[in-house]
Each structure stands twice: as C-alpha cells, then as structure tokens.
Design a protein around this motif. Structure first.
Motif, PDB file in Angstrom:
ATOM      1  N   SER A  73      15.247  -6.679  -6.190  1.00  0.00           N
ATOM      2  CA  SER A  73      16.568  -6.715  -6.811  1.00  0.00           C
ATOM      3  C   SER A  73      16.799  -5.507  -7.712  1.00  0.00           C
ATOM      4  O   SER A  73      17.858  -4.875  -7.674  1.00  0.00           O
ATOM      5  N   TRP A  78      19.921  -5.070  -4.966  1.00  0.00           N
ATOM      6  CA  TRP A  78      20.345  -6.166  -4.088  1.00  0.00           C
ATOM      7  C   TRP A  78      20.543  -7.424  -4.923  1.00  0.00           C
ATOM      8  O   TRP A  78      19.771  -7.688  -5.856  1.00  0.00           O
ATOM      9  N   ASN A  79      21.567  -8.204  -4.570  1.00  0.00           N
ATOM     10  CA  ASN A  79      21.799  -9.438  -5.312  1.00  0.00           C
ATOM     11  C   ASN A  79      20.800 -10.511  -4.889  1.00  0.00           C
ATOM     12  O   ASN A  79      20.099 -10.382  -3.887  1.00  0.00           O
ATOM     13  N   ILE A  82      20.697 -12.067  -1.079  1.00  0.00           N
ATOM     14  CA  ILE A  82      20.015 -11.343  -0.001  1.00  0.00           C
ATOM     15  C   ILE A  82      18.515 -11.237  -0.295  1.00  0.00           C
ATOM     16  O   ILE A  82      17.691 -11.281   0.625  1.00  0.00           O
ATOM     17  N   ARG A 128      19.502   2.533   2.886  1.00  0.00           N
ATOM     18  CA  ARG A 128      20.100   1.380   2.197  1.00  0.00           C
ATOM     19  C   ARG A 128      20.357   0.209   3.145  1.00  0.00           C
ATOM     20  O   ARG A 128      21.173  -0.653   2.859  1.00  0.00           O
ATOM     21  N   LYS A 129      19.629   0.150   4.253  1.00  0.00           N
ATOM     22  CA  LYS A 129      19.879  -0.905   5.240  1.00  0.00           C
ATOM     23  C   LYS A 129      18.596  -1.508   5.791  1.00  0.00           C
ATOM     24  O   LYS A 129      18.442  -2.733   5.798  1.00  0.00           O
ATOM     25  N   ALA A 158      19.891  -5.266   6.394  1.00  0.00           N
ATOM     26  CA  ALA A 158      21.021  -5.895   5.714  1.00  0.00           C
ATOM     27  C   ALA A 158      22.234  -5.864   6.634  1.00  0.00           C
ATOM     28  O   ALA A 158      22.622  -4.804   7.132  1.00  0.00           O
ATOM     29  N   SER A 160      25.132  -7.404   5.530  1.00  0.00           N
ATOM     30  CA  SER A 160      26.210  -7.354   4.546  1.00  0.00           C
ATOM     31  C   SER A 160      25.551  -7.305   3.180  1.00  0.00           C
ATOM     32  O   SER A 160      24.316  -7.263   3.075  1.00  0.00           O
ATOM     33  N   LYS A 161      26.334  -7.332   2.118  1.00  0.00           N
ATOM     34  CA  LYS A 161      25.745  -7.302   0.782  1.00  0.00           C
ATOM     35  C   LYS A 161      25.062  -8.613   0.422  1.00  0.00           C
ATOM     36  O   LYS A 161      24.335  -8.691  -0.578  1.00  0.00           O
ATOM     37  N   ASP A 162      25.279  -9.646   1.242  1.00  0.00           N
ATOM     38  CA  ASP A 162      24.717 -10.963   0.941  1.00  0.00           C
ATOM     39  C   ASP A 162      23.758 -11.497   2.004  1.00  0.00           C
ATOM     40  O   ASP A 162      23.101 -12.515   1.778  1.00  0.00           O
ATOM     41  N   THR A 163      23.673 -10.851   3.157  1.00  0.00           N
ATOM     42  CA  THR A 163      22.902 -11.435   4.252  1.00  0.00           C
ATOM     43  C   THR A 163      21.901 -10.427   4.827  1.00  0.00           C
ATOM     44  O   THR A 163      22.111  -9.216   4.772  1.00  0.00           O
TER      45      THR A 163
END
Length: 238
Positions: A73, A78-79, A82, A128-129, A158, A160-163
């Motif tokens: 994190s 990352w939130n 994820i 970043r992925k 990743a 999305s920003k959440d998954t």
C-alpha cells in the motif's frame, strides 16, 4: 511456535497479539486489518474477556503478513481493496513461506538497523500494472507450479484501481499449460498465455519499475512485535 521459541529464548513471547500491537508492528491500520481478514488474507481469533465480550487476537504470522500488505500500500500507492485481493489470492502458502523462513532465523540480538540480504524477497510493480514476486533461485525451486529456473514470478495485474487479476504460474511453461488444459478451456489458456507473455515482455522492457524488499519489512515487523527498535537506513539519515 514463535520465533523466540525457535531461537531458544529463555522466555517465549506470546503467540497472539492484540489490535494495538498488530497495528503498531505492521503499520496497517485496524480497519485495513479487518479488510484483509474479510478477504481471507489473515485471520484473527476472538477470546472471551473476563467481564464479558470478546478480544480480537492476531497470530504472529498474520501480523507479519499484514506488514507485507502495508508495504504494498505504501510503496505502490494501492488502496486496501486491491491490496487485500493480492494478499488473499496469491498462491496459498506463499506469504507463510516467507514469514516462516524469516522468523526461523531472526534474532533479537541483531541491531535495530534493518539490512538487506541476497536471500531477500522483493515485490516489483512494472509500469504500475504488473506485479511480480522476485525470489532467490533456491526459493523458486520450492514453488512447483513456477516455470523452471524462473525467479521473477508474475502474481497478476491491476485491472482497475480496486481490482486485481491473478495469473497462474503454470502459464509460463508448456508442461504447465498442459496441466491447465485439464481444468480450463483452450480459449482461456490461449488468452492467459498471451497476457503472461505480455507481462514478461513488459518487465524486460519496462518504462517504470517500483520495488519493495518485503523481507526487510517482515524483519522490522518481527522486531517491533517483540518490543525491539527497528528502522531503515533512510529513516536514520538526517
């Protein structure tokens, strides 16, 4: 068995830790610890209090695993949603293998400065992925699903920003894809292989790479759990 017991300490440390100790040692806020637990990455136990109610207690291993999530994190921005997916979906036993190998060798006599080692494990975020687990060659041999002689193990990417979407290590070799053919469709294998090859090519030609030494994070957390100071070199500099 705790790390202190494995190292022959005279007074073994308690096996479980309360919320305050878990938060302070791992760097993971309590609401985030609960998210990790809800995802299945860690698991607390509830013990009855003397005057009613329950107290939540965390195993040493779970606090050390939470520290890995906190490092993801912090260093990758990352939130917790994820992060929880990564921690929970990674091949079972991976994080426990890391924490067990470190807790089995760490000593309270070591200095407070956390140092790197050639045997350390790293997480690399590519462009970043794509998230990779980078391990020593001897450790890679323990993961039977991993492609032969591969030490850069793709965890997934990743979406999305959440998954986060996991990628099986079996995709990295013809033998592995043959095993997958018994449990999934040819179309899914073809798609997975294409994504796997793209991830490996992206790593080899990355525009950006962010890395975190998760072994160092675990060692620092172990020391805090056992009432010892821990700091990294950059924290010690003026």
């Amino acid at each position: 068995m705790t790390a202190s017991e494995r190292n022959g300490a005279e007074a073994p440390e308690p096996l479980f830790y309360g919320d305050a100790d878990a938060v302070a040692a791992s760097g993971m806020p309590l609401p985030s610890l609960r998210v990790l637990q809800a995802a299945g990455a860690i698991q607390a136990q509830k013990t009855p209090k003397e005057h009613g109610g329950f107290r939540r207690l965390w195993r040493e291993e779970d606090v050390l695993i939470a520290a890995i999530g906190a490092a993801i994190s912090e260093h990758f921005a990352w939130n917790i949603r994820i992060v929880a997916e990564v921690m929970a979906k990674t091949k079972p036993g991976t994080w426990a293998a890391l924490t067990g190998s470190i807790a089995g060798t760490i000593s309270s006599e070591e200095g407070a400065l956390i140092r790197s080692s050639p045997d350390d494990w790293h997480l690399d975020l590519i462009d970043r992925k794509y998230l990779f687990l980078r391990v020593p060659s001897l450790v890679a041999l323990l993961f039977h699903d991993a492609p032969p002689r591969e030490t850069n193990l793709i965890l997934g990417y990743a979406t999305s920003k959440d998954t986060f979407q996991m990628l099986p290590w079996l995709l990295g070799s013809p033998e592995g894809r043959t095993k997958l053919a018994a449990i999934t469709s040819p179309a899914q294998i073809t798609t997975g292989e294409r994504i796997y090859k793209l991830a490996m090519a992206t790593r080899a030609n990355a525009l950006s790479t962010a890395s975190v030494n998760i072994s160092m994070q675990v060692r620092a957390t172990w020391r805090r759990l056992h009432g010892l100071d821990a700091h990294f070199l950059q924290d010690a500099l003026p």
